[in-house]
Write a protein that holds these residues in place. Structure first.
Motif, mmCIF file in Angstrom:
data_model
loop_
_atom_site.group_PDB
_atom_site.id
_atom_site.type_symbol
_atom_site.label_atom_id
_atom_site.label_comp_id
_atom_site.label_asym_id
_atom_site.label_seq_id
_atom_site.Cartn_x
_atom_site.Cartn_y
_atom_site.Cartn_z
ATOM 1 N N PRO A 133 0.877 -1.093 0.477
ATOM 2 C CA PRO A 133 -0.248 0.378 -0.558
ATOM 3 C C PRO A 133 0.712 1.077 -0.315
ATOM 4 C CG PRO A 133 -0.220 -1.347 1.687
ATOM 5 C CD PRO A 133 0.203 -1.583 1.154
ATOM 6 N N ILE A 134 0.763 2.107 -1.202
ATOM 7 C CA ILE A 134 1.294 3.034 -0.484
ATOM 8 C C ILE A 134 0.329 4.883 -0.170
ATOM 9 C CG2 ILE A 134 2.319 4.932 -2.315
ATOM 10 C CD1 ILE A 134 2.747 2.681 -4.645
ATOM 11 N N SER A 135 1.288 6.115 0.453
ATOM 12 C CA SER A 135 -0.183 6.446 1.363
ATOM 13 C C SER A 135 -0.039 7.643 0.666
ATOM 14 C CB SER A 135 0.317 6.476 2.858
ATOM 15 O OG SER A 135 0.846 7.362 3.548
ATOM 16 N N THR A 136 -0.156 8.685 0.419
ATOM 17 C CA THR A 136 0.219 10.379 -0.452
ATOM 18 C C THR A 136 -0.698 10.961 -0.043
ATOM 19 O OG1 THR A 136 1.656 11.164 -2.474
ATOM 20 C CG2 THR A 136 -0.123 9.667 -2.999
ATOM 21 N N ARG A 137 -0.541 12.330 -0.341
ATOM 22 C CA ARG A 137 -1.076 13.215 0.097
ATOM 23 C C ARG A 137 -3.017 13.371 -1.128
ATOM 24 N NH1 ARG A 137 -0.280 18.088 2.552
ATOM 25 N NH2 ARG A 137 0.720 17.596 4.801
ATOM 26 N N GLY A 138 -3.771 13.417 -0.389
ATOM 27 C CA GLY A 138 -4.616 13.537 -1.522
ATOM 28 C C GLY A 138 -5.609 14.363 -2.806
ATOM 29 N N PHE A 139 -4.260 15.283 -2.803
ATOM 30 C CA PHE A 139 -3.821 16.763 -3.735
ATOM 31 C C PHE A 139 -2.936 15.626 -4.459
ATOM 32 C CE2 PHE A 139 -0.566 19.715 -5.493
ATOM 33 C CZ PHE A 139 -1.385 20.164 -5.911
ATOM 34 N N ASP A 140 -2.421 14.730 -5.265
ATOM 35 C CA ASP A 140 -1.474 13.718 -5.446
ATOM 36 C C ASP A 140 -2.052 13.912 -6.463
ATOM 37 O OD1 ASP A 140 0.632 14.843 -4.464
ATOM 38 O OD2 ASP A 140 0.779 13.503 -3.189
ATOM 39 N N GLU A 141 -3.932 13.649 -6.246
ATOM 40 C CA GLU A 141 -4.095 12.774 -7.088
ATOM 41 C C GLU A 141 -4.507 13.132 -8.636
ATOM 42 O OE1 GLU A 141 -7.815 10.152 -6.951
ATOM 43 O OE2 GLU A 141 -5.769 9.509 -6.493
ATOM 44 N N LEU A 142 -4.582 14.738 -8.328
ATOM 45 C CA LEU A 142 -5.305 15.756 -9.426
ATOM 46 C C LEU A 142 -3.077 15.021 -10.584
ATOM 47 C CD1 LEU A 142 -4.861 19.283 -8.089
ATOM 48 C CD2 LEU A 142 -6.639 18.037 -9.149
ATOM 49 N N PHE A 143 -2.309 14.718 -9.745
ATOM 50 C CA PHE A 143 -1.463 14.156 -11.417
ATOM 51 C C PHE A 143 -1.240 12.776 -11.922
ATOM 52 C CE2 PHE A 143 -0.646 18.282 -9.163
ATOM 53 C CZ PHE A 143 -0.590 19.209 -10.056
ATOM 54 N N PHE A 144 -2.296 12.113 -10.664
ATOM 55 C CA PHE A 144 -1.952 10.567 -11.302
ATOM 56 C C PHE A 144 -2.368 10.507 -12.317
ATOM 57 C CE2 PHE A 144 -2.955 8.893 -6.732
ATOM 58 C CZ PHE A 144 -1.459 9.500 -6.255
ATOM 59 N N GLY A 145 -1.787 10.088 -13.623
ATOM 60 C CA GLY A 145 -2.283 9.995 -15.290
ATOM 61 C C GLY A 145 -2.794 9.166 -14.684
ATOM 62 N N ARG A 146 -3.742 8.976 -16.129
ATOM 63 C CA ARG A 146 -4.864 7.863 -16.330
ATOM 64 C C ARG A 146 -4.492 6.450 -17.633
ATOM 65 N NH1 ARG A 146 -7.651 7.676 -12.876
ATOM 66 N NH2 ARG A 146 -9.155 9.662 -12.165
#
Lengths: 205, 142
Positions: A133-146
């Motif tokens: 499992p990887i944990s990061t900031r919700g903000f990074d969701e914006l840049f997760f590539g599809r």
């Protein structure tokens, strides 16, 4: 069959497999939450597909990779609502909990959830592997590539627990080879759980 | 499971752990900056904030993203800020600096506004804020 017909039937076929995956993910998310956090929980509603807006202060993701599919599970949550349940799991006072411990708790929950889903899939002889499992900031969701796989679906739902706590869970399924994921259509949610020792023997453990 | 694939899994887990920790530490650095740090949308909606901004908004650190940067400012200053955000979002200006008082005769902040990048088809903007109240109180001769 024309190309268009084939595409439509493929879409219906993949959608019906995705429905099974979501059914398993939703049901197990509640059960795993209740057993890990020892708090009664329930699901509510679904969220509109928002294309990756920031859904929580933090996000924990884990991948279940099978031969014909990839399932990305994510928990999006704010820290506040998690304090009470995480404090109980850690055996600490709420004031003693820092962000790192809360993240660790949610990471462990997602690890358990993915493990249970993997075990459910193995009931129809569908083998899969888990990432960590990887944990990061919700903000990074914006840049997760599809991802660029042609067939993909997303489902999101709220998980609510006693005391007003809530988080959003999402399950993103991509099909790499539909034929390999087909055994999921035989999944029976009411099938009895396999004996743990038999399961271990089957896995060579 | 073969030994080599166990080694690969262990190595991957180690690399991910290191990246995750580095990301956590850089996030914490931004969180604990002595000034305001935020990434906002063109309309001022906060997508990422830091501890000081949350404290100024009087909300817990994980709740600032439900607020708008303009809530910090009196109405006329909020209008100015809004105009500047739109200028930067439209690409008319690379960097804008302006000094604005916070709401309720609060401290004066120097805001630096610049483009952050683009996500979901909309421009994102970085806002940095430094408290210059003490600086402005000093006599001009000093």
């Amino acid at each position: 069959m024309s190309n268009t017909d084939r595409r439509i039937s493929n879409a219906e076929f993949s959608r019906s497999i995705a429905d099974v995956v979501w059914q398993v993910s939703r049901a197990q998310s509640t059960r795993s939450f209740e057993s890990f956090f020892s708090a009664p929980a329930q699901q509510s509603g679904s969220l509109p597909g928002d294309g990756g807006a920031v859904l929580g202060h933090m996000v924990v993701a884990i991948i279940i990779q099978g031969e014909g599919f990839r399932l990305t599970l994510k928990a999006h949550a704010d820290l506040g609502p998690l304090r009470e349940v995480c404090a109980k799991v850690c055996g600490l006072e709420e004031a003693q909990l820092d962000e790192l411990r809360i993240r660790d708790c949610v990471r462990e929950y997602m690890n358990i959830l993915a493990g249970v889903i993997q075990s459910e899939f193995s009931k129809v002889n569908l083998e899969s592997r888990l990432s960590i499992p990887i944990s990061t900031r919700g903000f990074d969701e914006l840049f997760f590539g599809r991802p660029s796989t042609p067939i993909q679906y997303q489902d999101s739902w709220w998980l609510n627990w006693q005391g007003g706590g809530k988080m959003i869970l999402s399950a993103f399924i991509e099909f790499i080879d539909l034929a390999l994921a087909e055994p999921l259509l035989k999944y029976d949610p009411n099938a009895p759980d396999e004996d743990l020792f038999e399961l271990l023997a089957k896995q060579g453990g | 499971m073969a030994l080599d694939s166990r080694i690969v899994i262990h190595a991957n887990a180690k690399v991910i752990e290191m990246i995750e920790k580095a990301k956590f530490l850089s996030d914490r650095l931004l969180d604990q900056l002595p000034g305001i740090f935020a990434v906002v949308r063109e309309n001022g909606d906060i997508l990422r904030s830091n501890n000081l901004l949350a404290a100024l908004l009087r909300v817990p650190e994980d709740q600032a993203r439900h607020h708008n940067l303009a809530e910090l400012l009196p109405a006329d200053a909020a209008m100015q800020l809004h105009g500047m955000l739109q200028d930067v979002a439209a690409g008319n200006k690379q960097l804008v600096q302006l000094e604005l008082p916070l709401v309720g005769n609060g401290p004066i902040y120097r805001f630096s506004i610049s483009a952050y990048g683009e996500a979901l088809g909309t421009p994102l903007i970085t806002v940095l804020g430094t408290d210059v109240t003490e600086l402005r109180k000093r006599p001009a001769s000093v």
